[in-house]
Design an enzyme around this catalytic site. Structure first.
Site, PDB file in Angstrom:
ATOM      1  N   PRO A  21      42.513  35.887  39.016  1.00 52.47           N
ATOM      2  CA  PRO A  21      43.371  37.033  38.701  1.00 52.47           C
ATOM      3  C   PRO A  21      43.995  37.627  39.959  1.00 52.47           C
ATOM      4  CG  PRO A  21      41.054  37.624  38.507  1.00 52.47           C
ATOM      5  CD  PRO A  21      41.098  36.147  38.695  1.00 52.47           C
ATOM      6  N   GLU A  22      45.279  37.876  39.897  1.00 51.15           N
ATOM      7  CA  GLU A  22      45.988  38.509  40.997  1.00 51.15           C
ATOM      8  C   GLU A  22      46.380  39.909  40.548  1.00 51.15           C
ATOM      9  OE1 GLU A  22      48.862  35.834  42.769  1.00 51.15           O
ATOM     10  OE2 GLU A  22      47.724  34.088  42.093  1.00 51.15           O
TER      11      GLU A  22
ATOM     12  N   LYS B 172      43.357  43.817  44.234  1.00 54.81           N
ATOM     13  CA  LYS B 172      42.706  43.088  43.144  1.00 54.81           C
ATOM     14  C   LYS B 172      41.381  43.731  42.724  1.00 54.81           C
ATOM     15  CE  LYS B 172      44.539  38.737  44.996  1.00 54.81           C
ATOM     16  NZ  LYS B 172      44.178  37.356  45.413  1.00 54.81           N
TER      17      LYS B 172
ATOM     18  N   ARG C  35      44.901  25.202  49.978  1.00 58.92           N
ATOM     19  CA  ARG C  35      45.368  25.653  48.672  1.00 58.92           C
ATOM     20  C   ARG C  35      46.528  24.792  48.200  1.00 58.92           C
ATOM     21  NH1 ARG C  35      43.600  30.942  47.912  1.00 58.92           N
ATOM     22  NH2 ARG C  35      44.049  30.550  45.714  1.00 58.92           N
TER      23      ARG C  35
END
Length: 270
Positions: free
Chosen positions: A2-3, A58, A260
């Site tokens: 989740p961002e 966040k 990433r």
């Protein structure tokens, strides 16, 4: 993971159902989620009313009269509402039982999420929140530039650093850099002030649109029970490997930046 938009969606949902409710019991099946001793958490929060729920980057912050509980969802953390006594799911690790016979349950497949108990009068001045950078929409002109110009790291790595800029994760960094026409492997000390300000504006645009659409649903993550984000339908480069760039029709490629998975149009992004 989740961002910022996904966490903000969760915050709004939780606030609607939790403000004014009192915690009557706390049950933990995985005490390591709390960075403090569970006994202290229980002594501090049981019989306390939830006054508000805030968000910083966040992080979710449950506000009580004298204390706060800071929750970081990490990779897979979610909150569900169940009636007290409902059978436990194997990935539900903490139950906050409320005064209306509802149990707020913290669900985390990987058990990476963490919760911190802090005093209300100084929680923004101590870890973990005192290290957070500004969110893009609150950044001033040249602020990002001043934070990155003396570093020699990739711009993507910099934007993922929550101490530099808060709220961005892998998905939204890819989208931000595409809008800014900046290659994710560019070094931060090569980014001009004008480019840095453009990154800030692009990040704000991406996050605002994602929030309006309820966030992004990628693989196993949905923001909360019964809510699936729609921003994945608006993604320009992220997950689009092998597809034509929406600007130039060049084929979008995938590479690794700082470990990433990263999606880029080598024609548009320099």
């Amino acid at each position: 993971m989740p961002e910022l938009p996904e966490v903000e969606v969760v915050r709004r949902q939780l606030k609607d159902k939790l403000v004014g409710r009192t915690i009557k019991n706390i049950v933990s099946y995985h005490d390591k989620i709390f960075n403090e001793d569970l006994t202290l958490v229980k002594e501090t929060l049981i019989n306390q009313e939830i006054l508000d729920i805030e968000r910083y980057g966040k992080y979710l912050v449950f506000i009580f009269k004298e204390n706060v509980l800071i929750s970081h969802l990490r990779m897979e953390g979610k909150y569900f509402f169940r009636e007290v006594g409902t059978k436990k799911d194997k990935h539900e690790h903490v139950f906050f039982e409320l005064d209306n016979n509802i149990s707020l349950r913290y669900h985390d497949t990987r058990k990476f999420g963490r919760m911190d108990l802090r005093k209300k009068n100084n929680y923004l001045d101590v870890l973990p929140l005192n290290k957070l950078g500004s969110e893009p929409k609150y950044m001033q002109n040249s602020e990002l530039y001043n934070l990155i110009t003396n570093r020699n790291i990739s711009i993507k790595t910099a934007l993922l650093n929550q101490e530099i800029i808060a709220g961005l994760g892998n998905i939204y960094v890819d989208e931000t850099l595409f809008l800014s026409k900046i290659h994710p492997m560019r070094k931060t000390n090569e980014i001009s002030m004008e480019e840095a300000d453009l990154i800030t504006k692009s990040a704000t645009k991406v996050l605002d649109k994602a929030l309006a659409l309820g966030g992004t649903t990628i693989r196993s993550y949905t923001s909360a029970e019964g809510v699936t984000g729609l921003f994945q339908n608006e993604l320009l480069v992220h997950t689009k490997e092998g597809e034509p760039c929406p600007n130039c029709n060049n084929i979008i490629t995938k590479l690794k930046v700082g470990g990433r998975g990263t999606y880029v149009c080598d024609q548009c992004q320099k």
